[in-house]
Design a protein around this motif. Structure first.
Motif, mmCIF file in Angstrom:
data_model
loop_
_atom_site.group_PDB
_atom_site.id
_atom_site.type_symbol
_atom_site.label_atom_id
_atom_site.label_comp_id
_atom_site.label_asym_id
_atom_site.label_seq_id
_atom_site.Cartn_x
_atom_site.Cartn_y
_atom_site.Cartn_z
ATOM 1 N N PHE A 171 1.764 0.461 -26.858
ATOM 2 C CA PHE A 171 2.858 1.312 -26.386
ATOM 3 C C PHE A 171 4.019 0.485 -25.832
ATOM 4 C CE2 PHE A 171 4.741 4.719 -23.587
ATOM 5 C CZ PHE A 171 5.022 5.616 -24.605
ATOM 6 N N TRP A 172 3.956 -0.829 -26.004
ATOM 7 C CA TRP A 172 5.085 -1.671 -25.592
ATOM 8 C C TRP A 172 6.293 -1.327 -26.480
ATOM 9 C CZ3 TRP A 172 8.408 -5.282 -27.691
ATOM 10 C CH2 TRP A 172 9.083 -6.102 -26.782
ATOM 11 N N PRO A 173 7.507 -1.248 -25.921
ATOM 12 C CA PRO A 173 7.909 -1.625 -24.566
ATOM 13 C C PRO A 173 7.859 -0.501 -23.541
ATOM 14 C CG PRO A 173 9.850 -1.174 -25.865
ATOM 15 C CD PRO A 173 8.688 -0.977 -26.791
ATOM 16 N N GLY A 174 7.316 0.664 -23.900
ATOM 17 C CA GLY A 174 7.282 1.769 -22.951
ATOM 18 C C GLY A 174 6.193 1.667 -21.910
ATOM 19 N N ALA A 175 5.172 0.822 -22.153
ATOM 20 C CA ALA A 175 4.010 0.780 -21.277
ATOM 21 C C ALA A 175 4.334 0.443 -19.824
ATOM 22 C CB ALA A 175 2.971 -0.192 -21.843
ATOM 23 N N PRO A 176 5.138 -0.612 -19.527
ATOM 24 C CA PRO A 176 5.409 -0.909 -18.115
ATOM 25 C C PRO A 176 6.062 0.264 -17.382
ATOM 26 C CG PRO A 176 6.078 -2.740 -19.505
ATOM 27 C CD PRO A 176 5.773 -1.605 -20.419
ATOM 28 N N LEU A 177 7.014 0.922 -18.043
ATOM 29 C CA LEU A 177 7.700 2.047 -17.412
ATOM 30 C C LEU A 177 6.749 3.230 -17.238
ATOM 31 C CD1 LEU A 177 10.625 1.863 -16.527
ATOM 32 C CD2 LEU A 177 11.260 3.284 -18.472
ATOM 33 N N ALA A 178 5.836 3.426 -18.201
ATOM 34 C CA ALA A 178 4.855 4.500 -18.071
ATOM 35 C C ALA A 178 3.975 4.285 -16.849
ATOM 36 C CB ALA A 178 4.008 4.582 -19.344
ATOM 37 N N ALA A 179 3.587 3.042 -16.602
ATOM 38 C CA ALA A 179 2.781 2.735 -15.421
ATOM 39 C C ALA A 179 3.552 3.039 -14.142
ATOM 40 C CB ALA A 179 2.354 1.273 -15.453
ATOM 41 N N MET A 180 4.851 2.696 -14.119
ATOM 42 C CA MET A 180 5.667 2.969 -12.939
ATOM 43 C C MET A 180 5.878 4.469 -12.739
ATOM 44 S SD MET A 180 8.555 0.016 -13.344
ATOM 45 C CE MET A 180 8.143 -1.402 -14.365
ATOM 46 N N ALA A 181 5.838 5.228 -13.825
ATOM 47 C CA ALA A 181 6.035 6.677 -13.725
ATOM 48 C C ALA A 181 4.759 7.404 -13.312
ATOM 49 C CB ALA A 181 6.525 7.222 -15.067
ATOM 50 N N GLN A 225 18.795 1.057 -17.980
ATOM 51 C CA GLN A 225 19.370 -0.090 -18.661
ATOM 52 C C GLN A 225 18.292 -1.116 -19.010
ATOM 53 O OE1 GLN A 225 22.794 -1.657 -16.596
ATOM 54 N NE2 GLN A 225 23.591 0.387 -16.139
ATOM 55 N N SER A 226 17.322 -1.291 -18.127
ATOM 56 C CA SER A 226 16.218 -2.199 -18.440
ATOM 57 C C SER A 226 15.423 -1.691 -19.630
ATOM 58 C CB SER A 226 15.302 -2.360 -17.223
ATOM 59 O OG SER A 226 15.875 -3.221 -16.270
ATOM 60 N N LEU A 227 15.174 -0.391 -19.675
ATOM 61 C CA LEU A 227 14.463 0.177 -20.817
ATOM 62 C C LEU A 227 15.244 -0.064 -22.107
ATOM 63 C CD1 LEU A 227 12.305 1.924 -22.194
ATOM 64 C CD2 LEU A 227 13.670 3.933 -21.583
ATOM 65 N N LEU A 228 16.548 0.133 -22.078
ATOM 66 C CA LEU A 228 17.352 -0.063 -23.280
ATOM 67 C C LEU A 228 17.352 -1.528 -23.704
ATOM 68 C CD1 LEU A 228 20.330 2.325 -22.466
ATOM 69 C CD2 LEU A 228 18.454 2.708 -24.072
ATOM 70 N N ASN A 229 17.380 -2.449 -22.744
ATOM 71 C CA ASN A 229 17.222 -3.867 -23.082
ATOM 72 C C ASN A 229 15.870 -4.122 -23.742
ATOM 73 O OD1 ASN A 229 19.683 -5.029 -22.272
ATOM 74 N ND2 ASN A 229 19.041 -5.093 -20.131
ATOM 75 N N ALA A 230 14.838 -3.481 -23.213
ATOM 76 C CA ALA A 230 13.497 -3.665 -23.767
ATOM 77 C C ALA A 230 13.397 -3.086 -25.170
ATOM 78 C CB ALA A 230 12.456 -3.028 -22.843
#
Length: 579
Positions: free
Chosen positions: A314-324, A445-450
């Motif tokens: 699920f990268w690059p969404g995985a780190p943000l999913a954990a934070m959510a 913006q970090s997500l869009l960079n990712a």
């Protein structure tokens, strides 16, 4: 909407505005495309193509599942029999006919338009998967609109579009990308029925149940009753939580169920008349149910595997999913979050408990995660705890991929894949920026960079590195060797190396046999070739000597069979007659 997410105050950015940040420009693009649905859909379709096209045309057939699906479709086109499903002379009744029909339609259309050798161009068989993947991205956007704003829906679709697992499935000629499309359509329609009931709104228009029941029929034709697992687990969980299933009437089941039967029964009746109950016993009993109690084809694994793989697939969404995750859990009794968690958690637990595990089994659950993540991102309620350290994963994956790609390329081809380095370097820089610039107020913006990092990584890996690893695809070189001979209509027998891609590339009539059988085959006529892997050469030579067969080596193909994890050497023998 997930209405009761808190809206906490947040500090001003600590990062200086003059620091390089491509995400700021990408956020401006999102500002523009979210001005209308048309622009949003066009943008997501274009981004989907950018992610999928690298390597789509020039990655050779992948063993074993893709080549099996493609070969079965190829035989449908060759024979004109669009009811039965076969791989050479063996029935292939693990899955229904849906994906074969879609692939056959593409191949037949290409042939009609005059594309030479259309039947052996693997990318044609991948077109339904590409369409399914892009359709899944667009349907993630459509589904997310029931929960978040248009901007949040675009971000959810981008998370889905850039995920590694979807990128893999979009390039494989099999069922899973199209199944994903049908599942998202089904769950998006069901969400509208459920949320309209929860909010005491009018019953959704007829288009919603039409999408729901048609998508169920499509899912059944693609992969049997599996799509019903997601529907029933979600509806059952909501029934327990709400103590009601009254909202299901908004899907008009009295009209929908007959429509599903009308769509799916004709082929099931046809295959029953052709093969009796063999298809049903093979697909349901031999394939689906057996995966629950045992690990099929060495794919057994303990619970927890999907959670471990999630950080890559699920990268690059995985780190943000954990934070959510903490904010999502706090809002779990809100109608929107409750529905998405009912879609996600019960099915995930079931897949973790099933013995047979393959990464793509949980792919239909990823849209729910993407939407939940986008909802938390939109409301700026992402965790500020230790979970933010996971942002480093945006940089770690490109760095790991660069190492693996270079080592693998040097090992297999003695070349370090220099052409891919600039793309991986850009991917690493964008991943580093996504990590180092991350704050709650800059999360988008970090997500869009990712996401941009994932795009450059896709170009490097799929577009450059994998196609350059020619030893991984010996079937292509073998087929090329057979096409270069001067006789008309060469026939082949294979011993030792018998992967499905070889049958797809060299012809349906390719005989799969042992060393002795290959020698006997070579004796039976002219323009015949024996494809003998080194382990079976001794048996071939002994039999050839016994029957007085004289032969020579037309060529020898060195490669690596990644299905078996070992190097191979295949000699292409041609008869010189008898003594």
């Amino acid at each position: 909407m997930i209405e009761t997410y808190a809206q906490p105050r947040f500090a001003a950015p600590k990062t200086p505005n003059n620091r390089v940040n491509p995400g700021r420009g990408l956020a401006s693009v999102i500002d523009f495309v979210t001005g209308s649905h048309v622009r949003a859909v066009a943008f997501l379709a274009l981004v989907g193509l950018l992610f999928i096209l690298p390597g789509f045309f020039n990655i050779p057939p992948i063993d074993r599942d893709e080549a099996r699906f493609a070969q079965a479709t190829k035989q449908m086109v060759e024979t004109g029999d669009f009811v039965d499903i076969r791989f050479q002379n063996e029935v292939r009744y693990k899955k229904p006919v849906g994906i074969y029909w879609l692939q056959a339609a593409v191949v037949e259309t290409a042939s009609t338009l005059g594309l030479p050798r259309a039947e052996v161009r693997i990318w044609l068989y991948r077109v339904p998967s590409m369409a399914g993947a892009i359709g899944a991205v667009l349907l993630t956007y459509w589904t997310a609109l029931a929960f978040v704003s248009r901007r949040g829906a675009v971000l959810a679709a981008l998370i889905m579009c850039s995920s590694i697992l979807l990128g893999v499935e979009a390039r494989l000629a099999k069922t899973d990308a199209m199944l994903l499309l049908t599942v998202i359509a089904t769950m998006g329609a069901m969400a509208r029925a459920y949320l309209s009931w929860q909010r005491d709104e009018d019953t959704p228009p007829w288009t919603v149940p039409a999408v729901f029941w048609t998508a169920i029929a499509g899912g059944i034709l693609l992969k049997g009753p599996l799509i019903l697992l997601f529907v029933l687990l979600t509806a059952g969980t909501l029934a327990v939580l709400d103590r009601s299933l009254a909202w299901l009437w908004r899907l008009r089941p009295l009209f929908g169920l007959p429509w599903v039967l009308l769509l799916v029964l004709p082929w099931f009746i046809a295959i029953f008349l052709r093969a009796g109950d063999t298809f049903f016993s093979d697909s349901v009993g031999g394939d689906m149910l057996s995966k629950i109690a045992s690990g099929q084809e060495s794919h057994g694994a303990p619970p927890g595997l999907y959670l471990a793989l999630f950080w890559v697939t699920f990268w690059p969404g995985a780190p943000l999913a954990a934070m959510a995750a903490p904010a999502v859990w706090r809002s779990r009794r809100e109608p929107g979050a409750q529905y998405l968690l009912a879609w996600l958690l019960p099915a995930w637990i079931v897949f973790e408990l099933v013995i047979t595990k393959l990464p793509h089994y949980v792919l239909p659950l990823y849209p729910a995660i993407a939407i939940l993540t986008a909802g938390a991102l939109e409301r700026r309620v992402l965790s500020r705890s230790w979970l933010t350290r996971g942002a480093a994963w945006w940089f770690a994956i490109p760095a790991i991929v660069l190492t693996v790609a270079v080592v693998g390329a040097i090992w297999l081809t003695k070349q370090p894949a220099f052409l891919a380095w600039p793309f991986v370097a850009v991917s690493m820089i964008l991943g580093l920026l996504a990590w180092r610039l991350y704050e709650d107020v800059r999360a988008e913006q970090s997500l869009l960079n990712a996401v941009a990092s994932a795009l450059f990584l896709s170009i490097a890996v799929y577009g450059i590195v994998i196609p350059s690893l020619k030893p991984l695809f010996p079937s292509v070189e073998i087929a090329r060797a057979l096409r270069s001979v001067v006789c008309v209509g060469p026939k082949a027998a294979a011993s030792g190396y018998q992967e499905p891609s070889l049958v797809f590339m060299t012809g349906t009539q390719t005989l799969l046999t042992d060393g002795s059988g290959a020698a006997d085959f070579l004796l039976q006529g002219s323009c015949r070739f024996a494809l003998v892997e080194s382990r079976t050469e001794r048996a071939f030579a002994a039999r050839a000597d016994a029957i007085g067969l004289r032969y020579n080596v037309a060529t020898r193909i060195e490669g690596y069979n990644f299905s078996q994890g070992r190097a191979i050497s295949v000699a292409v023998f041609r008869s010189e007659g008898t003594e």
